[in-house]
Scaffold this motif. Structure first.
Motif, PDB file in Angstrom:
ATOM      1  N   ARG A 103       0.830  -1.201   0.000  1.00 43.48           N
ATOM      2  CA  ARG A 103       0.000   0.000   0.000  1.00 43.48           C
ATOM      3  C   ARG A 103       0.866   1.254   0.000  1.00 43.48           C
ATOM      4  O   ARG A 103       0.492   2.273  -0.567  1.00 43.48           O
ATOM      5  CB  ARG A 103      -0.904   0.012   1.232  1.00 43.48           C
ATOM      6  N   GLN A 114      -1.220   8.331 -10.733  1.00 42.22           N
ATOM      7  CA  GLN A 114      -1.958   9.525 -10.325  1.00 42.22           C
ATOM      8  C   GLN A 114      -1.056  10.411  -9.486  1.00 42.22           C
ATOM      9  O   GLN A 114      -0.686  10.073  -8.356  1.00 42.22           O
ATOM     10  CB  GLN A 114      -3.213   9.149  -9.527  1.00 42.22           C
ATOM     11  N   MET A 136       0.729   8.049  -6.796  1.00 45.30           N
ATOM     12  CA  MET A 136      -0.085   6.879  -6.468  1.00 45.30           C
ATOM     13  C   MET A 136      -0.156   6.024  -7.729  1.00 45.30           C
ATOM     14  O   MET A 136      -0.454   6.533  -8.810  1.00 45.30           O
ATOM     15  CB  MET A 136      -1.495   7.313  -6.043  1.00 45.30           C
ATOM     16  N   LEU A 144      -2.180   3.066  -9.413  1.00 47.89           N
ATOM     17  CA  LEU A 144      -3.474   2.410  -9.301  1.00 47.89           C
ATOM     18  C   LEU A 144      -3.586   1.290 -10.325  1.00 47.89           C
ATOM     19  O   LEU A 144      -3.206   1.455 -11.479  1.00 47.89           O
ATOM     20  CB  LEU A 144      -4.605   3.410  -9.536  1.00 47.89           C
ATOM     21  N   GLY A 146      -8.215  -0.879  -7.546  1.00 46.02           N
ATOM     22  CA  GLY A 146      -7.651  -1.278  -6.270  1.00 46.02           C
ATOM     23  C   GLY A 146      -7.370  -0.059  -5.409  1.00 46.02           C
ATOM     24  O   GLY A 146      -7.565   1.079  -5.853  1.00 46.02           O
ATOM     25  N   PRO A 147      -6.882  -0.269  -4.173  1.00 47.56           N
ATOM     26  CA  PRO A 147      -6.642   0.844  -3.251  1.00 47.56           C
ATOM     27  C   PRO A 147      -5.403   1.662  -3.596  1.00 47.56           C
ATOM     28  O   PRO A 147      -5.224   2.761  -3.069  1.00 47.56           O
ATOM     29  CB  PRO A 147      -6.459   0.150  -1.907  1.00 47.56           C
ATOM     30  N   ARG A 199       1.037   3.948  -2.793  1.00 48.13           N
ATOM     31  CA  ARG A 199       1.593   5.305  -2.706  1.00 48.13           C
ATOM     32  C   ARG A 199       3.108   5.201  -2.686  1.00 48.13           C
ATOM     33  O   ARG A 199       3.673   4.660  -1.742  1.00 48.13           O
ATOM     34  CB  ARG A 199       1.087   5.997  -1.447  1.00 48.13           C
TER      35      ARG A 199
END
Lengths: 113, 115
Positions: free
Chosen positions: B9, B37, B89, B91, B107-108, B111
């Motif tokens: 994550r 992103q 980020m 993704l 998905g989450p 980072r």
């Protein structure tokens, strides 16, 4: 490159009020979609409107599409604190043998309890 | 409800190091996407897979980025060497197919911070 441009960039409202976000795009589309992103998380699909549709509803969401003006709007009625998030419009384009989405920069919505 | 899984994550690395991100799409989804992103921006497509084949990687900086989906299921995105400008980020998303009306499920994200 970003095809869609959301307006405003940021919006702050009181709980219970309506929130309206706008999206403008540049080229012809098949569909336009709206996504929500809570802070630091992935995107969640909200609604898709086809190019031959003018308005679509889903729960407290209302989306309009004006292909002559190349613009769309997302209305959230009776906003809640949980609606606080960034909202992105995404337009599709056919390229490299498949459809791909191009996202705008987003509108950051804050709903104050 | 099925979800797209991503790991790690969070990742902090120094410039010039190698990093790798993993994505497991929703079972049965043939199309897999990697997006980047930057803070305050919308996601931008890096690479799109249909099963195990790359459909579009025109926006992938191929001198340092690579992506694979060897068995047409999970996927790995690698950066080597990482640069300061890669902080963003990352993704992953999947969809049943590449039809324009198919919903993309995200998905989450991972980072990445490059120091």
């Amino acid at each position: 490159s970003q095809q869609g441009e959301e307006d405003p960039q940021a919006l702050s409202i009181q709980e219970g009020e309506n929130a309206t976000m706008n999206c403008s795009y540049k080229t012809s589309i098949n569909n336009l979609q709206w996504y929500r992103q809570n802070s630091g998380r992935g995107l969640v699909h909200l609604i898709l409107i086809r190019s031959n549709e003018r308005e679509k509803h889903s729960g407290r969401l209302r989306v309009t599409l004006d292909t002559s003006k190349k613009s769309s709007s997302l209305l959230i009625t009776a906003s809640r604190a949980a609606d606080t998030a960034s909202y992105f419009c995404a337009t599709d384009a056919y390229g490299a043998g498949s459809y791909q989405l191009t996202f705008g920069k987003g509108t950051k919505l804050s709903v104050i309890p | 409800e099925a979800e797209v899984a991503q790991s790690p994550r969070y990742k902090i690395t120094e410039k010039s190091q190698a990093v790798a991100f993993w994505c497991d799409p929703i079972s049965g989804h043939a199309t897999l996407y990697w997006y980047r992103q930057i803070l305050g921006q919308g996601p931008e497509l890096l690479v799109q897979f249909q099963d195990e084949s790359v459909v579009d990687d025109s926006q992938l900086p191929k001198d340092r980025f690579s992506a694979e989906r060897l068995k047409g299921v999970d996927s790995t995105l690698k950066i080597q060497p990482a640069e300061l400008g890669d902080s963003a980020m990352y993704l992953c998303a999947s969809s049943l197919s590449d039809f324009s009306t198919d919903t993309q499920y995200f998905g989450p994200g991972t980072r990445l911070t490059v120091l």
